[in-house]
Write an enzyme that holds these catalytic residues in place. Structure first.
Site, PDB file in Angstrom:
ATOM      1  N   ILE A 118       0.881  -1.248   0.079  1.00  0.00           N
ATOM      2  CA  ILE A 118       0.170   0.182  -0.450  1.00  0.00           C
ATOM      3  C   ILE A 118       0.701   1.364   0.219  1.00  0.00           C
ATOM      4  O   ILE A 118       1.523   1.795   1.384  1.00  0.00           O
ATOM      5  CB  ILE A 118      -0.741   0.446   1.187  1.00  0.00           C
ATOM      6  CG1 ILE A 118      -1.691  -1.398   1.296  1.00  0.00           C
ATOM      7  CG2 ILE A 118      -1.879   1.085   0.909  1.00  0.00           C
ATOM      8  CD1 ILE A 118      -2.305  -1.505  -0.073  1.00  0.00           C
ATOM      9  N   PRO A 119       1.216   1.405  -1.206  1.00  0.00           N
ATOM     10  CA  PRO A 119       2.050   2.575  -1.529  1.00  0.00           C
ATOM     11  C   PRO A 119       1.818   4.319  -1.024  1.00  0.00           C
ATOM     12  O   PRO A 119       1.749   5.023  -0.866  1.00  0.00           O
ATOM     13  CB  PRO A 119       2.575   3.198  -2.800  1.00  0.00           C
ATOM     14  CG  PRO A 119       1.559   2.915  -3.537  1.00  0.00           C
ATOM     15  CD  PRO A 119       0.687   1.866  -2.312  1.00  0.00           C
ATOM     16  N   CYS A 120       2.163   4.288   0.653  1.00  0.00           N
ATOM     17  CA  CYS A 120       2.052   5.821   1.755  1.00  0.00           C
ATOM     18  C   CYS A 120       3.242   6.296   1.379  1.00  0.00           C
ATOM     19  O   CYS A 120       3.327   7.721   1.429  1.00  0.00           O
ATOM     20  CB  CYS A 120       1.167   5.426   3.184  1.00  0.00           C
ATOM     21  SG  CYS A 120       3.460   3.806   3.231  1.00  0.00           S
ATOM     22  N   HIS A 121       4.541   5.686   0.810  1.00  0.00           N
ATOM     23  CA  HIS A 121       5.331   6.851   0.443  1.00  0.00           C
ATOM     24  C   HIS A 121       5.310   7.500  -1.070  1.00  0.00           C
ATOM     25  O   HIS A 121       5.840   8.914  -1.046  1.00  0.00           O
ATOM     26  CB  HIS A 121       6.518   5.692   0.220  1.00  0.00           C
ATOM     27  CG  HIS A 121       6.483   4.979  -0.748  1.00  0.00           C
ATOM     28  ND1 HIS A 121       5.752   3.817  -0.815  1.00  0.00           N
ATOM     29  CD2 HIS A 121       7.102   4.754  -2.246  1.00  0.00           C
ATOM     30  CE1 HIS A 121       5.503   3.019  -2.140  1.00  0.00           C
ATOM     31  NE2 HIS A 121       6.582   3.838  -2.884  1.00  0.00           N
TER      32      HIS A 121
END
Length: 287
Positions: free
Chosen positions: A252-255
């Site tokens: 889950i690409p919170c970056h």
């Protein structure tokens, strides 16, 4: 809790450790450094460092430096910002070597979430990854937790995930998780059997994490755009909190969420890790 499953494709995290030291050096530099200067600081010959660096990232150290600057984050926001509603038209998979393979996912129901993991068996194991040591957790349905311990350490990473589901039963079983982990970090082709993700969170958090899944690799978005995408444009601060509580980093690409100004913002697992992820994806998007 000390056993680590190694992923051969990533040389036991060695490349990441070299890159992390290089990133720290570049972050503190007032101007661009030459290949010779960086290699000397890493204790390597220029040719050896160039070879390792290019193998890991896919571009030269000089080119990579551009992705670590604040100006590059702003450039990404200007040129690669994703309108989330149109993300599927852009293409979540793309043609790069790193593509989003993690869309086989489901979420825990609100009732199940309220029970804080009661009756749930969560398997866990330590794995080497491109971004340092990773703690991966999963249920029968898929990966539910992925923590990166390079900055905070193993004990803190374990405590962070375990306390999210205090009533669950935790069982060490790296072998059960390893096939999913290999796909998740790109060590194996996951196009035919995608790594499943099982999201455990409150309903609002699930909405935010679902929005993040629509941001393609090599692109970024803002907290305010996420808030608008989930129909709550004034909830920017709450969105930021939900992004920070994402239990499945990288997948889950919170970056990929930045502040509207183009600043990187915070990152739960450490800003050096976030910088490395963004640079990694942006560089490979051009390969």
């Amino acid at each position: 809790m000390n056993q680590t499953t190694q992923i051969p494709a990533f040389d036991d995290g060695y490349h990441y450790q070299v890159m992390r030291r290089a990133i720290e050096l570049l972050d503190g530099a007032e101007e661009s450094l030459t290949l010779e200067q960086i290699a000397e600081a890493m204790g390597m010959s220029p040719a050896h460092f160039q070879r390792l660096f290019s193998r890991w990232v896919g571009v030269s150290p000089k080119r990579y430096q551009q992705y670590l600057m604040l100006g590059q984050a702003k450039e990404m926001l200007r040129d690669r910002a994703t309108t989330l509603q149109a993300a599927h038209e852009v293409g979540l998979s793309g043609t790069g070597r790193l593509h989003d393979m993690f869309l086989r996912w489901e979420a825990m129901s609100p009732g199940e979430f309220a029970r804080a993991g009661a009756g749930l068996t969560v398997y866990w194991g330590w794995f080497d990854s491109p971004f340092g040591l990773a703690l991966v957790m999963g249920t029968e349905r898929g990966i539910c937790g992925l923590a990166l311990a390079a900055e905070m350490g193993k004990d803190a990473a374990m405590q962070d995930l375990v306390t999210r589901w205090p009533n669950a039963t935790f069982v060490e079983d790296a072998d059960r998780l390893r096939p999913w982990v290999l796909i998740a970090f790109g060590a194996e082709d996951g196009t035919r059997d995608k790594a499943p993700v099982y999201l455990i969170g409150a309903p609002f958090q699930i909405k935010v994490w679902e929005a993040l899944l629509r941001v393609p690799s090599g692109h970024v978005t803002t907290y305010s755009d996420i808030a608008s995408a989930i129909g709550n444009p004034k909830a920017v601060r709450a969105v930021g909190t939900a992004v920070g509580r994402n239990p499945v980093s990288w997948l889950i690409p919170c970056h990929r969420a930045l502040r509207k100004s183009g600043a990187l913002g915070g990152y739960h697992w450490g800003l050096p890790v976030k910088r490395a992820m963004l640079a990694f994806e942006a560089a490979r998007a051009e390969v």
